[in-house]
Write a protein that holds these residues in place. Structure first.
Motif, PDB file in Angstrom:
ATOM      1  N   GLU A 185       0.835  -1.213   0.000  1.00  0.00           N
ATOM      2  CA  GLU A 185       0.000   0.000   0.000  1.00  0.00           C
ATOM      3  C   GLU A 185       0.867   1.260   0.000  1.00  0.00           C
ATOM      4  N   ARG A 186       1.998   1.175   0.696  1.00  0.00           N
ATOM      5  CA  ARG A 186       2.902   2.323   0.700  1.00  0.00           C
ATOM      6  C   ARG A 186       3.357   2.640  -0.721  1.00  0.00           C
ATOM      7  N   GLN A 187       3.705   1.601  -1.462  1.00  0.00           N
ATOM      8  CA  GLN A 187       4.148   1.805  -2.845  1.00  0.00           C
ATOM      9  C   GLN A 187       2.989   2.248  -3.743  1.00  0.00           C
ATOM     10  N   ILE A 188       1.780   1.779  -3.425  1.00  0.00           N
ATOM     11  CA  ILE A 188       0.608   2.233  -4.190  1.00  0.00           C
ATOM     12  C   ILE A 188       0.397   3.731  -3.945  1.00  0.00           C
ATOM     13  N   ALA A 216     -11.922   2.426   0.092  1.00  0.00           N
ATOM     14  CA  ALA A 216     -11.532   3.565   0.938  1.00  0.00           C
ATOM     15  C   ALA A 216     -10.591   3.115   2.052  1.00  0.00           C
ATOM     16  N   TYR A 217     -10.809   1.931   2.587  1.00  0.00           N
ATOM     17  CA  TYR A 217      -9.935   1.435   3.663  1.00  0.00           C
ATOM     18  C   TYR A 217      -8.499   1.224   3.171  1.00  0.00           C
ATOM     19  N   ASP A 218      -8.377   0.709   1.949  1.00  0.00           N
ATOM     20  CA  ASP A 218      -7.028   0.543   1.383  1.00  0.00           C
ATOM     21  C   ASP A 218      -6.341   1.899   1.234  1.00  0.00           C
ATOM     22  N   ARG A 219      -7.103   2.883   0.779  1.00  0.00           N
ATOM     23  CA  ARG A 219      -6.488   4.200   0.539  1.00  0.00           C
ATOM     24  C   ARG A 219      -6.050   4.845   1.857  1.00  0.00           C
ATOM     25  N   ILE A 220      -6.773   4.551   2.933  1.00  0.00           N
ATOM     26  CA  ILE A 220      -6.354   5.080   4.240  1.00  0.00           C
ATOM     27  C   ILE A 220      -5.028   4.435   4.666  1.00  0.00           C
ATOM     28  N   ILE A 221      -4.892   3.130   4.425  1.00  0.00           N
ATOM     29  CA  ILE A 221      -3.623   2.459   4.759  1.00  0.00           C
ATOM     30  C   ILE A 221      -2.501   3.039   3.888  1.00  0.00           C
ATOM     31  N   ALA A 222      -2.807   3.232   2.592  1.00  0.00           N
ATOM     32  CA  ALA A 222      -1.780   3.764   1.685  1.00  0.00           C
ATOM     33  C   ALA A 222      -1.317   5.157   2.108  1.00  0.00           C
ATOM     34  N   ALA A 223      -2.196   5.880   2.842  1.00  0.00           N
ATOM     35  CA  ALA A 223      -1.825   7.236   3.266  1.00  0.00           C
ATOM     36  C   ALA A 223      -0.857   7.233   4.447  1.00  0.00           C
ATOM     37  N   ASN A 255       4.059   4.033  -7.229  1.00  0.00           N
ATOM     38  CA  ASN A 255       5.009   3.107  -7.857  1.00  0.00           C
ATOM     39  C   ASN A 255       4.370   1.773  -8.250  1.00  0.00           C
ATOM     40  N   VAL A 256       3.274   1.428  -7.573  1.00  0.00           N
ATOM     41  CA  VAL A 256       2.516   0.229  -7.962  1.00  0.00           C
ATOM     42  C   VAL A 256       1.116   0.693  -8.339  1.00  0.00           C
TER      43      VAL A 256
END
Lengths: 638, 249
Positions: free
Chosen positions: A175-178, B119-126, A182-183
């Motif tokens: 998720e960090r890379q998303i 939306a939950y994935d995007r919160i983790i990505a943040a 980058n992903v």
């Protein structure tokens, strides 16, 4: 076709270092010019996608679920092995390597297994750094336990949720890379074909499960990390969506399928309760540390309340037959023995397909509280499903299909025979031979994704020197047309039977003829019946709805169609392998005591099958297995 | 047992949906709730009607994919249980069971009972991660972590990201989900360097996704299948306040 495993020459403990040095590197500035397509987002896929993106490659990742965090790696309970020797109990890389080769019944490739044991220690370091909350001792050090009959304590765990915690660790990196761009993640996207250009894997075709849109993706390399094929049996411990489609489509484009008959049966699952059953629930085999497995000595007692059966009328068959390992024998041995006693008519519960796993002695010895502390969540889960209280009545367990040791053939670089097509984790065949040891699946998924593919894919990209392609290439258009035609074909049958009814029919046949025990006669029957079921499927399947919307029947039908082809190859492989080893037990090949009888003279090889265009006549290629470091021996757990 | 089901049907995100009634006779009490729906779907297919779409995958209570609002409660009334682990013996013969999708603006409907929880994935990505690249991690035992901290982190890490917390909340707040990740990493020494930045970024993303605010009703805790405590929300509020006062660094 000559299968070159590309194992580096020289001493095995130096091989990976030597190979890492010899592999070509991609210049940091050039990495962003390469696109890698990663299919699957479990431990192997998420770890690979995140690690490759960190290196600077452009990555697309695909998952059929609504989020990468749902992948079935999440369900692993028990733990992950690593040769850290934190317990000072004699563990080492060499011992983990040796145990894994032996546990796999000498059908794994030494070089790959040694590397797996080597990088196992790095995995734990990586996961801790990423915030995985492994169990700790009061002094703050990591806690270990002995697992699956290992004689050293090398298993790291996070309560009964190790798979979940490791997957969420890899997922957070992904998720960090998303988030960094980058992903590019494609959820609810199913890979339906592999595209080759100039003989190299250069892309895939996917179907968006929500909109139905069929689309091509071009790249410089493809990584399949799509898990195992256990759901061919309909009932298994796999998640409902697990399927063989991605690997099978790659197989039909030329990738060899290796050892498909090697399937693992897990001994401690909750037995089937009726026809409505949709899956089997596994309970961690750590239960065997304190539970004692038995059935009544006499058939006459099978219907009785187990608490009324006196001690001398019980047969603790594992303790009787294997006094030194007792209830902790490896999975294949425990499973087969449960089947044997049930076949004798001594099984318990509905249909006579169950054996008791009894905690009454442990509760007497340690107290109910200690047992609750150790297994509370498992006991709760058991009670929820069966409505029986295992603190008072013995649990009933029965083996179930759990893991696929077979998979697409890969070399030491995790590349299949199709250049550019890499296969990671459970989807490949390479590390577990004919039987996987407990707590080794998580280890392999993360080893492949974090520590192998980031090196080997660079070597491929630096040396392949392929021209850039786009999805406008005719190969992509042709593959898209085929995918669209197949979707239409499924919708146009308009028959009378649901896709699930075919899946159940196939699953029952495979379980009966190619399950815990197989024989030539049964396998031949299955090989006659599977093409008939397949024919009936294409004449009579009923897929409602259309191809332009979210259509669960269509999704299911496509996967069942592939299982119907794959199941035949599984039976053919089982029929050709005239020996018993690991999860593959051929009734004709057993010792007088009923133990597996391996035939190293004739079958010490990887069976890699090539699709020829005719499902009934695949070509067999053999990769001989050399054992220079582990002495071939008969596994003996007595 | 015989049941009447009232199920939300909706062709796609843009279509108008509605409740439809279905008879579900001959249901075994040993079935799981989703197996009951499988049986209903097979019967619908036999009658030439499209099956009800619902999200599910592992069916052992850990992947977080199953959802459903059953008789008004996300995952049904059984405490600490996902829908896939709920069994029909908990229902009465003759009962009418209402099955709806999660209702929260940030979880748009895909079809029938399926919603989009991206939306939950995007919160983790943040910010729901520790910024550590593969390779180069020190020995795992070089950083001792007191058992009590590891256990507190694990309590929060048990979250399966199913979305029941937001679906149960009258404000459609995602606080329990976001706070579980914030708390997990805040209890670990590895999580310290990004602790302030993390909570600010995750909360900002949560607001951007359209989730509401927490007004301390604790419906989230009551429906959480992993029984995550609202303690994590208090911890997140404290971290958020600190970070707002002193900034991300």
């Amino acid at each position: 076709m000559k299968l070159d495993s590309k194992i580096p020459t020289g001493p095995i403990d130096k091989a990976w270092d030597k190979h890492r040095f010899e592999m070509k590197l991609v210049n940091p500035a050039n990495k962003r010019k390469f696109t890698v397509l990663v299919v699957g987002s479990g431990l192997a896929g998420a770890a690979a996608a995140a690690s490759l993106a960190e290196l600077g490659y452009k990555v697309h990742c695909f998952a059929f679920q609504d989020s990468p965090r749902r992948a079935h790696s999440i369900a692993a309970q028990g733990g992950i092995n690593a040769a850290k020797n934190y317990q000072n109990d004699g563990d080492s890389i060499w011992r983990l390597f040796y145990d894994t080769v032996k546990g796999g019944d000498y059908r794994a490739r030494e070089g790959n297994v040694y590397r797996l044991a080597q990088v196992s220690a790095n995995i734990i370091d990586q996961c801790v750094a990423a915030g995985v909350p492994f169990a700790r001792e009061y002094g703050g050090q990591l806690s270990n336990r002995s697992f699956g009959g290992a004689q050293v304590s090398r298993t790291f765990y996070a309560r009964g949720q190790t798979g979940q915690q490791l997957l969420l660790g890899a997922y957070s990196g992904l998720e960090r890379q998303i988030g960094l761009g980058n992903v590019i993640m494609h959820n609810r996207s199913e890979m339906l074909d592999l595209v080759l250009v100039g003989g190299h894997a250069r892309g895939i075709v996917t179907r968006d499960l929500v909109s139905g849109k069929v689309q091509s993706w071009a790249g410089d390399a493809v990584c399949l990390a799509t898990g195992g094929y256990g759901n061919a049996f309909f009932l298994s411990t796999n998640a409902q969506g697990c399927n063989v489609t991605a690997t099978w489509r790659a197989h039909k484009r030329g990738a060899l399928f290796a050892n498909p008959c090697f399937t693992q049966i897990h001994p401690t699952c909750i037995p089937v309760s009726g026809d409505h059953q949709s899956k089997l629930t596994l309970m961690s085999e750590s239960l065997r540390n304190d539970g004692r497995i038995w059935v009544p000595k006499s058939k006459a007692d099978v219907g009785k309340d187990p608490r009324q059966i006196p001690e001398d009328a019980r047969d603790y068959y594992l303790e009787r037959k294997y006094p030194s390992f007792g209830n902790l024998v490896p999975r294949d041995v425990a499973s087969r023995n449960a089947k044997m006693v049930c076949d004798e008519g001594r099984g318990v519960g509905p249909g006579g397909l169950g054996v008791y796993l009894d905690f009454s002695d442990a509760i007497k010895r340690l107290g109910e509280n200690v047992i609750r502390e150790r297994y509370g969540n498992l006991f709760e889960m058991y009670e929820r499903i069966t409505d029986e209280n295992p603190y008072q009545v013995p649990m009933r367990i029965y083996p179930a299909i759990h893991y696929s040791m077979g998979g697409l053939w890969v070399d030491y670089n995790l590349m299949s025979n199709v250049p550019g097509l890499h296969v990671l984790g459970e989807a490949n065949f390479s590390d577990h031979g004919a039987n996987r040891l407990g707590a080794s699946a998580l280890m392999q998924g993360l080893a492949d994704g974090y520590f192998v593919i980031p090196y080997t894919i660079g070597n491929y990209l630096a040396t392949a020197k392929q021209p850039k392609v786009t999805t406008d290439a005719p190969e992509f258009k042709a593959a898209e047309a085929e995918v669209n035609a197949r979707v239409q074909k499924l919708l146009n049958v308009k028959g009378k039977r649901s896709p699930t009814s075919f899946h159940k029919e196939l699953g029952k046949l495979l379980w009966d003829k190619c399950g815990m025990a197989r024989n030539a006669e049964g396998l031949q029957k299955a090989l006659e019946q599977i093409p008939r079921i397949r024919e009936e499927f294409w004449k009579n399947v009923n897929v409602l709805g259309d191809g332009e919307s979210y259509n669960v029947s269509l999704e299911k039908a496509g996967r069942v169609a592939d299982f119907l082809e794959f199941g035949e190859l599984m039976c053919r492989d089982a029929l050709h392998r005239n020996e018993s080893c690991g999860g593959h037990f051929r009734e004709e090949y057993q010792t007088e005591d009923g133990e597996a009888l391996r035939n190293d003279e004739e079958f010490r090889y990887v069976a890699a099958w090539e699709y020829t265009g005719n499902l009934g006549a695949p070509t067999l290629h053999k990769e001989p297995l050399e054992f220079d470091n582990v002495h071939l021996a008969t596994r003996n757990y007595q | 047992m015989n049941l009447t089901l009232k199920i939300w049907r909706q062709k796609n995100a843009d279509a108008k949906g509605g409740i439809e009634a279905y008879d579900a006779p001959d249901i075994s009490p040993d079935m799981s709730f989703l197996e009951m729906l499988d049986v209903v779907n097979e019967r619908l297919i036999d009658k030439g009607q499209e099956p009800v779409a619902f999200d599910h995958d592992c069916r052992e209570g850990i992947c977080g994919m199953c959802s459903l609002v059953i008789n008004g409660i996300p995952h049904g009334k059984e405490k600490g249980t996902t829908t896939c682990q709920l069994h029909m013996r908990k229902f009465k013969d003759g009962e009418t069971v209402t099955i709806e999708p999660y209702r929260a603006g940030a979880f748009p409907i895909v079809r029938d009972l399926v919603t989009d929880r991206g939306a939950y994935d995007r919160i983790i990505a943040a910010g729901g991660f520790i910024s550590v690249a593969t390779g180069g991690a020190q020995d795992a035992n070089a950083l001792p972590i007191p058992k009590v901290d590891a256990e507190l982190a694990m309590d929060a890490a048990a979250c399966i990201g199913c979305g029941a917390c937001a679906a149960a909340c009258k404000n459609a707040s995602a606080m329990l989900f976001v706070a579980a990740k914030v708390s997990q990493l805040a209890h670990l020494p590895q999580g310290q360097p990004e602790r302030k930045r993390r909570v600010l970024n995750m909360v900002a993303q949560m607001d951007k996704e359209g989730f509401g605010s927490c007004t301390n009703q604790y419906e989230c805790e009551a429906v959480c299948p992993k029984e995550i405590s609202v303690r994590v929300i208090a911890e997140m509020n404290r971290d958020y306040l600190c970070a707002t006062l002193v900034g991300a660094e």
